[in-house]
Design a protein around this motif. Structure first.
Motif, short mmCIF file in Angstrom:
data_model
loop_
_atom_site.label_atom_id
_atom_site.label_comp_id
_atom_site.label_asym_id
_atom_site.label_seq_id
_atom_site.Cartn_x
_atom_site.Cartn_y
_atom_site.Cartn_z
N PHE A 39 116.11 13.53 -99.10
CA PHE A 39 116.43 14.87 -98.62
C PHE A 39 117.79 14.99 -97.94
O PHE A 39 118.27 16.08 -97.70
CB PHE A 39 115.35 15.36 -97.65
N GLY A 40 118.36 13.86 -97.54
CA GLY A 40 119.60 13.90 -96.76
C GLY A 40 119.33 13.93 -95.28
O GLY A 40 120.25 13.87 -94.46
N TYR A 41 118.08 14.05 -94.89
CA TYR A 41 117.61 14.06 -93.51
C TYR A 41 116.11 13.86 -93.56
O TYR A 41 115.53 13.81 -94.65
CB TYR A 41 117.98 15.36 -92.79
N VAL A 42 115.47 13.74 -92.40
CA VAL A 42 114.01 13.60 -92.37
C VAL A 42 113.44 14.95 -91.95
O VAL A 42 113.57 15.36 -90.80
CB VAL A 42 113.57 12.49 -91.39
N PRO A 43 112.83 15.66 -92.90
CA PRO A 43 112.31 17.00 -92.60
C PRO A 43 111.20 16.99 -91.55
O PRO A 43 110.37 16.07 -91.52
CB PRO A 43 111.74 17.48 -93.94
N GLN A 44 111.20 18.01 -90.71
CA GLN A 44 110.14 18.16 -89.71
C GLN A 44 108.75 18.19 -90.35
O GLN A 44 107.80 17.68 -89.79
CB GLN A 44 110.35 19.45 -88.90
N GLU A 45 108.66 18.77 -91.55
CA GLU A 45 107.38 18.87 -92.24
C GLU A 45 106.81 17.49 -92.61
O GLU A 45 105.62 17.37 -92.87
CB GLU A 45 107.51 19.70 -93.53
N SER A 46 107.68 16.49 -92.65
CA SER A 46 107.23 15.14 -93.00
C SER A 46 106.53 14.44 -91.85
O SER A 46 105.70 13.55 -92.06
CB SER A 46 108.41 14.29 -93.45
N MET A 47 106.86 14.81 -90.62
CA MET A 47 106.34 14.10 -89.44
C MET A 47 104.82 14.04 -89.38
O MET A 47 104.26 12.95 -89.23
CB MET A 47 106.87 14.74 -88.16
N PRO A 48 104.13 15.19 -89.46
CA PRO A 48 102.66 15.09 -89.37
C PRO A 48 102.03 14.34 -90.54
O PRO A 48 101.01 13.67 -90.38
CB PRO A 48 102.20 16.55 -89.33
N VAL A 49 102.66 14.40 -91.70
CA VAL A 49 102.15 13.68 -92.87
C VAL A 49 102.27 12.18 -92.64
O VAL A 49 101.32 11.41 -92.88
CB VAL A 49 102.89 14.11 -94.15
N ILE A 50 103.42 11.75 -92.15
CA ILE A 50 103.64 10.33 -91.87
C ILE A 50 102.64 9.86 -90.81
O ILE A 50 101.99 8.82 -90.96
CB ILE A 50 105.08 10.07 -91.38
N ALA A 51 102.53 10.64 -89.73
CA ALA A 51 101.63 10.26 -88.64
C ALA A 51 100.20 10.10 -89.15
O ALA A 51 99.54 9.09 -88.85
CB ALA A 51 101.69 11.31 -87.53
N ARG A 52 99.74 11.07 -89.91
CA ARG A 52 98.37 11.01 -90.43
C ARG A 52 98.16 9.81 -91.35
O ARG A 52 97.20 9.06 -91.21
CB ARG A 52 98.05 12.31 -91.18
N GLU A 53 99.09 9.61 -92.28
CA GLU A 53 98.93 8.56 -93.28
C GLU A 53 99.07 7.15 -92.71
O GLU A 53 98.50 6.21 -93.23
CB GLU A 53 99.92 8.76 -94.42
N LEU A 54 99.85 7.00 -91.64
CA LEU A 54 100.05 5.68 -91.04
C LEU A 54 99.20 5.48 -89.78
O LEU A 54 99.32 4.46 -89.10
CB LEU A 54 101.52 5.45 -90.70
N ASN A 55 98.38 6.49 -89.47
CA ASN A 55 97.53 6.44 -88.28
C ASN A 55 98.36 6.24 -87.01
O ASN A 55 98.07 5.37 -86.18
CB ASN A 55 96.46 5.35 -88.42
N LEU A 56 99.40 7.04 -86.90
CA LEU A 56 100.27 7.04 -85.74
C LEU A 56 100.25 8.42 -85.12
O LEU A 56 99.87 9.40 -85.77
CB LEU A 56 101.72 6.71 -86.14
N SER A 57 100.71 8.53 -83.89
CA SER A 57 100.86 9.87 -83.30
C SER A 57 102.19 10.45 -83.78
O SER A 57 103.10 9.72 -84.18
CB SER A 57 100.84 9.79 -81.77
N ARG A 58 102.29 11.76 -83.73
CA ARG A 58 103.55 12.40 -84.07
C ARG A 58 104.65 11.94 -83.12
O ARG A 58 105.81 11.78 -83.51
CB ARG A 58 103.42 13.92 -84.03
N ALA A 59 104.28 11.71 -81.87
CA ALA A 59 105.25 11.25 -80.87
C ALA A 59 105.81 9.88 -81.25
O ALA A 59 107.01 9.62 -81.07
CB ALA A 59 104.61 11.21 -79.49
N GLU A 60 104.96 9.00 -81.77
CA GLU A 60 105.44 7.68 -82.18
C GLU A 60 106.44 7.80 -83.34
O GLU A 60 107.48 7.14 -83.34
CB GLU A 60 104.26 6.79 -82.61
N VAL A 61 106.12 8.64 -84.30
CA VAL A 61 107.01 8.84 -85.44
C VAL A 61 108.32 9.44 -84.97
O VAL A 61 109.41 8.97 -85.33
CB VAL A 61 106.34 9.72 -86.53
#
Length: 159
Positions: A39-61
């Motif tokens: 994307f040229g950057y890390v979209p905000q929309e990706s954060m909750p998806v990453i957190a959910r899929e990796l079992n991390l908090s959004r704050a950690e991501v």
């Protein structure tokens, strides 16, 4: 680079990237790099998806994303000018050069000119310590910069 995708498409592509790297030990950094490559950057929309899929908090991501200077939360300009901020470059006039670049572009570090042409970023060592101060413009390194050389670089991207 797919910068202007609808939200659902961003989530879909994020999932595809996560699936590609999820099996690695410590997959977060490779995932963030792949998203930025896509994307040229890390979209905000990706954060909750990453957190959910990796079992991390959004704050950690978000903490990892903001800790590393190479990740962007917003699209960069058409050109990216990175100025070395490491000690060798600072000792050779890097601070003065950074002030000059900010004045020439009318922006600060981590900002993009209003016309979307140039993003100015700090970088903490380009490996050109013996040729300091140095910069990188669109992936090409430039050493032994002075005011005239910096002005030529800025003029090049402003055309």
């Amino acid at each position: 680079m797919n910068i202007h995708l609808p939200r659902a498409d961003v989530a879909e592509q994020t999932l595809a990237i996560i699936d590609e790297f999820k099996g690695l030990e410590g997959p977060l950094l490779p995932i963030l790099h792949a998203l930025q490559d896509e994307f040229g950057y890390v979209p905000q929309e990706s954060m909750p998806v990453i957190a959910r899929e990796l079992n991390l908090s959004r704050a950690e991501v978000y903490g990892v994303l903001t800790f590393y200077h190479d990740f962007r939360e917003h699209p960069a300009g058409r050109h990216v000018l990175k100025l070395c901020r490491a000690e060798a470059c600072q000792s050779m006039g890097g601070d003065r050069l950074a002030d000059r670049a900010k004045a020439l572009l009318g922006i600060d570090f981590h900002e993009t000119t209003p016309d979307g042409e140039v993003t100015l970023e700090p970088v903490y060592c380009l490996g050109l310590c013996s040729c300091s101060p140095s910069a990188m413009l669109d992936g090409e390194v430039h050493g032994r910069l002075d005011d005239a050389a910096l002005e030529a670089l800025v003029e090049e991207v402003r055309r």
